[in-house]
Design a protein around this motif. Structure first.
Motif, short mmCIF file in Angstrom:
data_model
loop_
_atom_site.label_atom_id
_atom_site.label_comp_id
_atom_site.label_asym_id
_atom_site.label_seq_id
_atom_site.Cartn_x
_atom_site.Cartn_y
_atom_site.Cartn_z
N LEU A 400 47.07 50.95 50.29
CA LEU A 400 46.71 51.22 49.09
C LEU A 400 47.56 50.24 48.18
CD1 LEU A 400 45.65 53.36 46.95
CD2 LEU A 400 47.53 54.78 47.24
N GLU A 401 48.65 50.10 48.44
CA GLU A 401 49.47 48.96 47.75
C GLU A 401 48.46 47.68 47.63
OE1 GLU A 401 52.26 47.54 45.26
OE2 GLU A 401 51.76 49.76 46.05
N GLN A 402 47.89 47.26 48.68
CA GLN A 402 47.24 46.09 48.55
C GLN A 402 46.17 46.18 47.99
OE1 GLN A 402 47.90 43.05 49.87
NE2 GLN A 402 49.88 44.02 50.49
N ILE A 403 45.41 47.28 47.90
CA ILE A 403 44.19 47.59 46.91
C ILE A 403 44.84 47.47 45.48
CG2 ILE A 403 42.45 49.32 46.30
CD1 ILE A 403 42.55 50.48 49.03
N ARG A 404 45.81 48.11 45.38
CA ARG A 404 46.46 48.15 43.86
C ARG A 404 46.75 46.56 43.26
NH1 ARG A 404 50.25 53.45 44.52
NH2 ARG A 404 48.84 54.85 43.44
N LYS A 405 47.12 45.77 44.45
CA LYS A 405 47.43 44.49 44.06
C LYS A 405 46.14 43.64 43.73
CE LYS A 405 51.76 43.86 46.66
NZ LYS A 405 52.51 43.25 47.84
N GLY A 406 45.10 44.16 44.30
CA GLY A 406 43.79 43.39 44.03
C GLY A 406 43.53 43.75 42.37
N CYS A 407 43.89 44.46 41.65
CA CYS A 407 43.64 44.87 40.48
C CYS A 407 44.59 43.75 39.61
CB CYS A 407 43.96 46.23 40.25
SG CYS A 407 42.88 47.75 41.14
N PHE A 408 44.31 42.71 39.64
CA PHE A 408 45.08 41.60 39.05
C PHE A 408 45.16 41.50 37.79
CE2 PHE A 408 40.74 39.96 40.19
CZ PHE A 408 40.54 39.37 38.82
N LEU A 409 44.25 42.19 37.11
CA LEU A 409 44.25 42.26 35.37
C LEU A 409 45.11 43.11 34.84
CD1 LEU A 409 40.30 41.76 34.28
CD2 LEU A 409 42.48 40.10 34.42
N LEU A 410 45.63 44.04 35.75
CA LEU A 410 46.72 45.39 35.29
C LEU A 410 48.20 44.84 35.49
CD1 LEU A 410 44.92 48.40 36.65
CD2 LEU A 410 44.45 47.05 34.44
N PRO A 411 48.86 45.23 34.55
CA PRO A 411 50.33 44.72 34.70
C PRO A 411 50.68 45.42 35.87
CG PRO A 411 50.03 45.29 32.45
CD PRO A 411 48.83 45.52 33.21
N ARG A 412 51.92 44.89 36.67
CA ARG A 412 52.30 45.17 38.14
C ARG A 412 52.75 46.77 37.90
NH1 ARG A 412 52.58 46.61 42.31
NH2 ARG A 412 53.63 45.85 44.15
N LYS A 413 53.37 47.19 36.90
CA LYS A 413 54.20 48.54 36.71
C LYS A 413 52.93 49.60 36.71
CE LYS A 413 54.31 48.88 31.66
NZ LYS A 413 55.44 49.21 30.67
N HIS A 414 51.52 49.22 36.36
CA HIS A 414 50.64 50.22 36.22
C HIS A 414 49.74 50.19 37.70
CE1 HIS A 414 51.32 51.20 32.22
NE2 HIS A 414 51.23 49.90 31.79
N ARG A 415 50.31 49.23 38.64
CA ARG A 415 49.37 49.20 39.92
C ARG A 415 49.98 50.10 40.99
NH1 ARG A 415 48.83 43.30 40.95
NH2 ARG A 415 49.82 42.57 39.07
N SER A 416 51.40 50.46 40.40
CA SER A 416 52.03 51.20 41.67
C SER A 416 52.62 52.48 41.23
CB SER A 416 53.58 50.07 42.08
OG SER A 416 54.18 49.90 40.79
#
Length: 416
Positions: A400-416
């Motif tokens: 799931l963390e890797q899928i969130r990392k793929g959302c590269f347009l979002l700031p890091r804090k909003h991907r986790s």
């Protein structure tokens, strides 16, 4: 008529000023009491203004966007009058005709939906954002919505999602009005120039407030609808490649493909970033309970997503094998601007479905086949998304963390 437009605007400005005064004073006095005009009368005024502007309020479902594109301020003024009527009726405990109020709200939501179309005048879109704020529905608690009647909570959600769309409106004033509409306080307005921040904040708030199956399916259906047109785009792009794929002489390099128009239709809202919508949807979907992904509606949506994924990757594999004879970025579909958004969203969405536990090995096999094509250079983001899909494990937090990392347009804090 100009006179009617000006008079209705003056009346609205007076009502707005009274309303702000009541709010700042902390009084419970309703504006309709101060101006001695009942909520049904305000609704009648809105109906007359809409009828004068070109269409009947009772036929809101029949309204076409081109009818709103002329800049006629009457339609926008009508929406604001209707919002005050809805606000007063929903807050007035003495108003016991919940069925009529539910009907008014349904019509109001339908009018808002039509008025916020990108082809409508910016003045009408602005009035729609103001009307959503003044109606009070977007800040009404879900419990109060349920007390008024059935489907009111659903209407509130539709308005909130419509405000999310206006955060990416092409006009800055409309974005600012949308920011005011979702602000918890009139003194704290979301920055209109940072629409990505607004989208993240409000989408998170909606996810926390509407952690329901309906919200899950709405986000998933949005993802599927945005990525579902990849087949037609892919076919058009590949046909265009046929004219230049085998590198003819310079004087013969002329793309004569008749599939593309000489003058493309203008994007009605160039400010909108579709990939942002896709990535926010994926990140928010991961915050819902896992069993939501296995309900019947979600299963059907995932099945549609998988069908598009298999068809697109099957087509891409054939195309990439062909361009081995002419290996350049110009003829590489993974670098094509028309395809990238749909393709990247489709891969990440499919990876998320595998994480939920919906899918089969044929999906992974197709992704492996593409990543194994060493003679072809894939777009780095597409390559990363495919590798994430191949490595995904059901309900595994690292996946799931890797899928969130793929959302590269979002700031890091909003991907986790």
């Amino acid at each position: 008529p100009p006179t009617l437009r000006r008079l209705s605007r003056i009346a609205l400005e007076a009502i707005h000023a009274l309303n702000i005064t009541c709010v700042n004073a902390g009084t419970a006095t309703r504006v309709t009491n101060l101006i001695e005009v009942s909520a049904p009368d305000l609704w009648k005024i809105a109906s007359v203004l809409l009828y004068t502007s070109g269409y009947d309020m009772t036929g809101a479902a029949e309204v076409k966007p081109e009818n709103l594109s002329g800049g006629n301020g009457l339609a926008g003024n009508a929406l604001e009058f209707a919002s005050f009527a809805v606000s007063d009726m929903s807050a007035n405990e003495a108003y016991d005709s919940h069925a009529e109020l539910a009907s008014f709200i349904k019509t109001f939501v339908s009018l808002i939906d039509q008025s916020t179309h990108p082809l409508s005048s910016w003045k009408i879109r602005y009035s729609a954002a103001v009307a959503m704020q003044e109606s009070g529905l977007v800040h009404m608690s879900n419990e109060d919505c349920r007390q008024i009647g059935p489907h009111i909570e659903e209407s509130k959600l539709q308005l909130c999602l419509k405000l999310l769309e206006l955060f990416q409106d092409s006009d800055e004033d409309v974005r600012c009005a949308a920011g005011r509409a979702v602000s918890l306080s009139r003194n704290k307005i979301l920055a209109p120039k940072v629409s990505l921040m607004n989208l993240e904040q409000v989408s998170l708030r909606l996810t926390m407030e509407y952690s329901t199956l309906e919200m899950y399916n709405l986000l998933l259906s949005r993802l599927v609808s945005v990525c579902g047109d990849i087949q037609s785009k892919l076919s058009t792009t590949v046909k265009e490649y046929e004219c230049t794929l085998h590198a003819p002489k310079p004087d013969e390099i002329l793309n004569l493909s008749t599939e593309r128009k000489i003058f493309e239709e203008e994007d009605p809202n160039p400010y909108e970033e579709t990939l942002v919508i896709i990535q926010i949807a994926i990140v928010r979907l991961a915050e819902f309970p896992l069993d939501y992904g296995r309900n019947e509606s979600a299963s059907d949506l995932f099945a549609t997503l998988h069908t598009s994924f298999k068809a697109a990757l099957g087509h891409i594999i054939l195309t990439l094998k062909t361009i081995n004879q002419c290996p350049d970025i110009v003829h590489n579909v993974t670098f094509d601007g028309n395809l990238f958004v749909s393709l990247h969203g489709l891969i990440l969405g499919t990876a998320f479905s595998l994480w939920v536990g919906v899918g089969d090995e044929s999906i992974v096999a197709l992704a492996k086949e593409v990543t194994a094509m060493n003679t072809v250079t894939l777009h780095p983001c597409i390559s990363q998304a495919l590798n994430t899909l191949v490595a995904v494990r059901e309900q595994n937090m690292e996946s799931l963390e890797q899928i969130r990392k793929g959302c590269f347009l979002l700031p890091r804090k909003h991907r986790s």
